[in-house]
Design a protein around this motif. Sequence first.
Motif, PDB file in Angstrom:
ATOM      1  N   GLU A  70      55.196  92.473  20.665  1.00  9.99           N
ATOM      2  CA  GLU A  70      56.036  92.022  21.777  1.00  9.99           C
ATOM      3  C   GLU A  70      55.395  90.802  22.436  1.00  9.99           C
ATOM      4  O   GLU A  70      54.175  90.750  22.596  1.00  9.99           O
ATOM      5  N   PRO A  71      56.203  89.814  22.833  1.00  8.28           N
ATOM      6  CA  PRO A  71      55.631  88.591  23.409  1.00  8.28           C
ATOM      7  C   PRO A  71      54.949  88.813  24.765  1.00  8.28           C
ATOM      8  O   PRO A  71      53.938  88.192  25.058  1.00  8.28           O
TER       9      PRO A  71
ATOM     10  N   CYS B 238      49.910  90.484  29.597  1.00  7.81           N
ATOM     11  CA  CYS B 238      49.252  89.865  28.451  1.00  7.81           C
ATOM     12  C   CYS B 238      50.269  89.124  27.589  1.00  7.81           C
ATOM     13  O   CYS B 238      51.367  89.630  27.338  1.00  7.81           O
ATOM     14  N   LYS B 239      49.871  87.930  27.138  1.00  6.09           N
ATOM     15  CA  LYS B 239      50.669  87.147  26.190  1.00  6.09           C
ATOM     16  C   LYS B 239      49.740  86.684  25.073  1.00  6.09           C
ATOM     17  O   LYS B 239      48.571  86.381  25.313  1.00  6.09           O
ATOM     18  N   THR B 240      50.280  86.599  23.880  1.00  5.50           N
ATOM     19  CA  THR B 240      49.500  86.055  22.771  1.00  5.50           C
ATOM     20  C   THR B 240      49.589  84.538  22.840  1.00  5.50           C
ATOM     21  O   THR B 240      50.672  83.966  22.734  1.00  5.50           O
ATOM     22  N   HIS B 241      48.446  83.893  23.030  1.00  2.52           N
ATOM     23  CA  HIS B 241      48.394  82.434  23.093  1.00  2.52           C
ATOM     24  C   HIS B 241      48.311  81.850  21.675  1.00  2.52           C
ATOM     25  O   HIS B 241      48.903  80.823  21.379  1.00  2.52           O
TER      26      HIS B 241
ATOM     27  N   LEU C 159      44.247  85.757  23.456  1.00  2.65           N
ATOM     28  CA  LEU C 159      45.207  86.414  24.331  1.00  2.65           C
ATOM     29  C   LEU C 159      45.021  85.937  25.763  1.00  2.65           C
ATOM     30  O   LEU C 159      43.894  85.835  26.251  1.00  2.65           O
ATOM     31  N   GLU C 160      46.131  85.658  26.428  1.00  2.57           N
ATOM     32  CA  GLU C 160      46.104  85.246  27.825  1.00  2.57           C
ATOM     33  C   GLU C 160      46.308  86.479  28.701  1.00  2.57           C
ATOM     34  O   GLU C 160      47.272  87.222  28.521  1.00  2.57           O
ATOM     35  N   TYR C 161      45.412  86.675  29.660  1.00  2.00           N
ATOM     36  CA  TYR C 161      45.462  87.818  30.560  1.00  2.00           C
ATOM     37  C   TYR C 161      45.671  87.364  31.999  1.00  2.00           C
ATOM     38  O   TYR C 161      44.957  86.497  32.492  1.00  2.00           O
ATOM     39  N   ASN C 162      46.670  87.940  32.651  1.00  2.98           N
ATOM     40  CA  ASN C 162      46.883  87.803  34.082  1.00  2.98           C
ATOM     41  C   ASN C 162      46.756  89.199  34.668  1.00  2.98           C
ATOM     42  O   ASN C 162      47.531  90.087  34.336  1.00  2.98           O
TER      43      ASN C 162
END
Length: 192
Positions: free
Chosen positions: A146-147, A169-172, A183-186
């Motif tokens: 999932e994006p 989380c998003k896959t960069h 992976l980008e983490y906020n």
Amino acid sequence: MENKSILIILALFLCSITIPVMVNSKYHSEKSIHSLHLKKQKVTHLHFYLFDILSGNKPTAVQIAQPNITIGYKSTTPFGHLYAIDDLLREGPNESSKVIGNAQGLYISSSQSEDMTIVMYIDFGFTKGKFKGSSISVFSRNPITEPNREFAVVGGRGKFRLARGFVECKTHFFDPIPSNAILEYNVTVLHY
């Protein structure tokens, strides 16, 4: 000889007698949140990138167990494979970005469907900056195809004591052949 036998029996008898001992202890006590000397609850937002590298001379994630069946090898979703990680956390998505900590823990492939899902326990430890020596703990399901994904923050230590919150989380970046990812983490975390 008879006297020695009587003495041994008497000694064993005396050793078997228990003397009641008064113990003043409890297995718990109740405290108020104020007695823990915690300050007012805060909300902190964190933004960083996790580098999960399974290839090369020094991978940051390694497989440590797998099921004892052959279908896991042929499947696009290696159900039951367990990985240990020690991934770098960086301020930005480039390898030259400043390292701010590392993510250590485990994740296991937990899906038998085509949609790859892992369950992960990861401790995000910070080694630089304002939160040096502190960490947040995440235990959650991660549907990696999932994006946009969300994980649960279930605890923390140091400046993140009694933490709770969530991670977006998003896959960069993802390279499927060696399975390397950035992976980008906020993170939004409530703590004291």
